[in-house]
Design an enzyme around this catalytic site. Structure first.
Site, PDB file in Angstrom:
ATOM      1  CG  HIS A 127      -0.473   0.008   2.517  1.00 62.36           C
ATOM      2  ND1 HIS A 127      -0.153   1.170   3.177  1.00 62.36           N
ATOM      3  CD2 HIS A 127      -0.193  -1.009   3.362  1.00 62.36           C
ATOM      4  CE1 HIS A 127       0.289   0.860   4.386  1.00 62.36           C
ATOM      5  NE2 HIS A 127       0.284  -0.450   4.532  1.00 62.36           N
ATOM      6  CG  ASP A 157      -2.752   4.275   2.852  1.00 63.17           C
ATOM      7  OD1 ASP A 157      -2.378   3.173   2.389  1.00 63.17           O
ATOM      8  OD2 ASP A 157      -3.631   4.362   3.736  1.00 63.17           O
ATOM      9  CG  ASP A 188       2.639   0.082   7.750  1.00 60.44           C
ATOM     10  OD1 ASP A 188       2.200  -0.439   6.716  1.00 60.44           O
ATOM     11  OD2 ASP A 188       1.919   0.473   8.669  1.00 60.44           O
ATOM     12  CD  GLU A 208      -3.134  -1.501   5.465  1.00 61.77           C
ATOM     13  OE1 GLU A 208      -3.229  -2.534   6.127  1.00 61.77           O
ATOM     14  OE2 GLU A 208      -2.646  -0.452   5.957  1.00 61.77           O
ATOM     15  CD  GLU A 209      -1.407   2.211   7.606  1.00 60.12           C
ATOM     16  OE1 GLU A 209      -2.115   1.791   8.540  1.00 60.12           O
ATOM     17  OE2 GLU A 209      -0.254   1.798   7.380  1.00 60.12           O
ATOM     18  CG  ASP A 234      -1.077  -7.131   2.120  1.00 54.08           C
ATOM     19  OD1 ASP A 234      -0.260  -6.261   1.734  1.00 54.08           O
ATOM     20  OD2 ASP A 234      -2.165  -6.832   2.659  1.00 54.08           O
ATOM     21  CG  HIS A 238       0.934   2.207  12.619  1.00 52.33           C
ATOM     22  ND1 HIS A 238      -0.406   1.922  12.650  1.00 52.33           N
ATOM     23  CD2 HIS A 238       1.340   1.874  11.384  1.00 52.33           C
ATOM     24  CE1 HIS A 238      -0.782   1.414  11.486  1.00 52.33           C
ATOM     25  NE2 HIS A 238       0.267   1.369  10.703  1.00 52.33           N
TER      26      HIS A 238
END
Ligand SMILES: *[C@@H]1O[C@H](CO)[C@@H](O)[C@H](O)[C@H]1NC(C)=O
Ligand SMILES: *[C@@H]1O[C@H](CO)[C@@H](O)[C@H](O)[C@H]1NC(C)=O
Ligand SMILES: *[C@@H]1O[C@H](CO)[C@@H](O)[C@H](O)[C@H]1NC(C)=O
Ligand SMILES: [Zn+2]
Length: 513
Positions: free
Chosen positions: A133, A135, A166, A200-201, A227, A473
């Site tokens: 992803h 984003d 990520d 995705e987030e 993934d 994150h």
């Protein structure tokens, strides 16, 4: 009376001896974790990747370029459209061969997501899909970053920035590998897709879900999906000898539940014996005091322990090889810490509690939100029923805000094409790593693909050392330059490894060792 006791003691001793004998046998047989590695694998084309100095500079420049575009998802409704458009232009410039090859069809999906369809020379081979992803979650330098989060600054061999692990490492690694393969004249036998979602987030309702819609319209069935998700854990699991690559074969389910109590408002000078706040607080307390049942050993976490058992010393090796006996005991040990408790049960987290507007008014309404992550051996409905009985008060209204069941468990045995290809590729790249199936306690875009395939895997060969999980994150997200190159190598070899028609038969002598 005493005679009776004696018999009980003797039969107890015999049972213990028997159990230990069976248990030791299982410990021995599980020691062998080579699986298909000794079997004869079909030869496919075998292009090796040698990265020279010039390429190294260039691939790092591309990666840093990707990190510097702040493709932040702020909420389901709010993303940075400017950054997403810039990212599109950036990809076309960084990977000209991918975008111009006659083997690759590129299309934009939902304005900002990308779908690449790579044509295989043997259309009878079922295609697979690599997912990543674009984003990222928000990041602010003032949170304490050592380098600004969108700077891609290098410190001691690491590149710092939001998205390095990520998930722009995988995203750029996949496209860079494909670019190199195409430049070297590679044409796959097995077709495949690359999907890049842009939200995705914030659940992937636009990106991943529309990629799925496009593939469904074309009646595509996928052999497997790979993934992001789990990683290579190095020194993170205490007692484990050597690093472990955990390949996620499922994800916990999720539920957000709203509890509310409404009453007639009144003046604080004449309060009722129970207020909406008191009733709700008591309900929330009952939820915390009555955790969901211990289910350790009934989900994919069982396979993780059994695969890793032989890399532990005694007594853990013995206990983990014999979960048929020790699962309840181990479950009690694991539930003591929040990070391992997550594998044992459906977790319950009270995340919001709101009531009251004025110091002298009995509030009419009190509300709380509870976020639950559902263990693989439970369903959303079972969890809702248990909440109902734990709360046990008709005055508390219980509403499901959103939620879904745990994801199906993907195969991880010797006949499982995707799992074995990923495992082989990991072992080719990192020979000292132990590979095991794992469970994701968070969710990824891949869950939207469950109608297109039975086998979804969540893994990237990113090295996680102690403390690294907090970067995810969090602040100081980073990847080493070496690890980024390893990501490229991994996808470069994974794509070629997927070209075999079928898996080899298991090596016959393995089970006799
Ligand atoms: C691929 O080629 C390399 C050398 O170029 C060799 O070492 C390796 O064994 C080959 N692998 C396969 C699967 O043929
Ligand atoms: C959105 O991205 C652009 C770069 O594409 C950047 O200049 C801008 O500051 C970003 N906006 C926000 C609110 O982060
Ligand atoms: C794509 O952009 C157009 C125009 O800005 C908008 O109307 C449309 O809803 C967008 N599509 C999606 C799936 O977001
Ligand atoms: Zn992610």
């Amino acid at each position: 009376m005493f005679k009776c006791l004696k018999i009980i003691i003797i039969s107890f001793l015999i049972t213990v001896i028997l159990l230990f004998t069976i248990a030791s046998i299982r410990t021995l047989s599980l020691d062998v974790n080579v699986g298909l590695q000794l079997a004869r694998w079909e030869k496919t084309n075998n292009i090796s990747l040698v990265i020279d100095h010039h390429q190294r500079e260039e691939l790092l420049a591309h990666f840093k370029g990707a990190i510097r575009i702040p493709t932040v998802s702020f909420s389901e409704k709010e993303s940075n459209a400017t950054a997403l458009r810039e990212f599109d232009r950036f990809l076309r410039k960084a990977f000209p061969t991918v975008f111009s090859s006659s083997l690759v069809r590129h299309e934009l999906v939902a304005n900002y997501s990308h779908l690449f369809s790579v044509q295989g020379s043997q259309p009878d081979l079922l295609p697979y899909l690599l997912l990543a992803h674009i984003d990222v979650v928000p990041a602010s330098e003032s949170d304490g970053w050592e380098a600004p989060p969108f700077s891609a600054k290098e410190i001691d061999g690491f590149i710092y920035g939001r998205g390095t692990i990520d998930d722009k490492g995988s995203l750029m690694g996949i496209l860079q590998a494909l670019e190199y393969l195409l430049i070297k004249g590679y044409a796959p036998r097995r077709g495949f897709y690359v999907g890049l979602g842009h939200d995705e987030e914030v659940s992937g309702y636009k990106g991943a879900m529309n990629i799925v819609r496009v593939l469904k319209q074309r009646s595509v069935q996928l052999l497997f999906v790979l993934d992001e998700g789990l990683a290579v854990l190095d020194g993170v699991i205490s007692g484990l000898e050597g690093p472990a690559a955990l390949i996620g074969i499922s994800e916990k389910g999720s539920a957000t539940v709203k509890l509310s109590v409404s009453m007639r408002p009144g003046h604080s000078s004449m309060p009722p014996s129970e207020s909406s706040i008191g009733i709700l607080a008591a309900a929330v307390k009952r939820l915390e005091e009555n955790p969901m049942p211990r289910l350790f050993g009934h989900g994919p976490e069982r396979g993780t322990f059994e695969h890793l058992a032989h890399k532990f010393g005694l007594p853990m090796k013995f206990i983990m090889s014999n979960l048929w006996l020790f699962a309840p005991l181990l479950g009690r040990v694991l539930e003591r810490k929040p990070d391992t408790n997550a594998f044992v049960r459906t977790t319950t987290a009270v995340t919001m509690f709101n009531a009251g507007v004025k110091v002298n008014v009995i509030p009419a309404l009190a509300e709380a939100y509870v976020n639950l992550r559902i263990h693989s051996a439970q369903s959303l409905q079972e969890v809702l029923d248990l909440i109902q009985s734990a709360v046990g008060d008709q005055r508390v209204k219980i509403e499901l805000v959103n939620g879904f069941d745990p994801l199906p468990v993907s195969s991880a045995d010797e006949k499982s094409f995707g799992f074995q290809i990923i495992k082989k590729t990991v072992l080719d790249t990192f020979p000292t790593v132990t590979v095991a199936p794992g469970i994701c306690i968070g969710n990824t875009d891949s869950r939207h693909f469950k109608d297109l395939t039975n086998d979804i895997y969540r893994f990237a060969p990113i090295w996680f050392k102690p403390g690294d999980a907090q970067r995810f994150h969090g602040i100081n997200e980073r990847i080493s330059k070496k690890n980024y190159e390893e990501l490229i190598e991994f996808y470069f070899s994974l794509i070629q490894n997927s070209d075999i028609q079928k898996l080899p038969e298991p090596h016959s002598s393995v089970h006799e060792l």
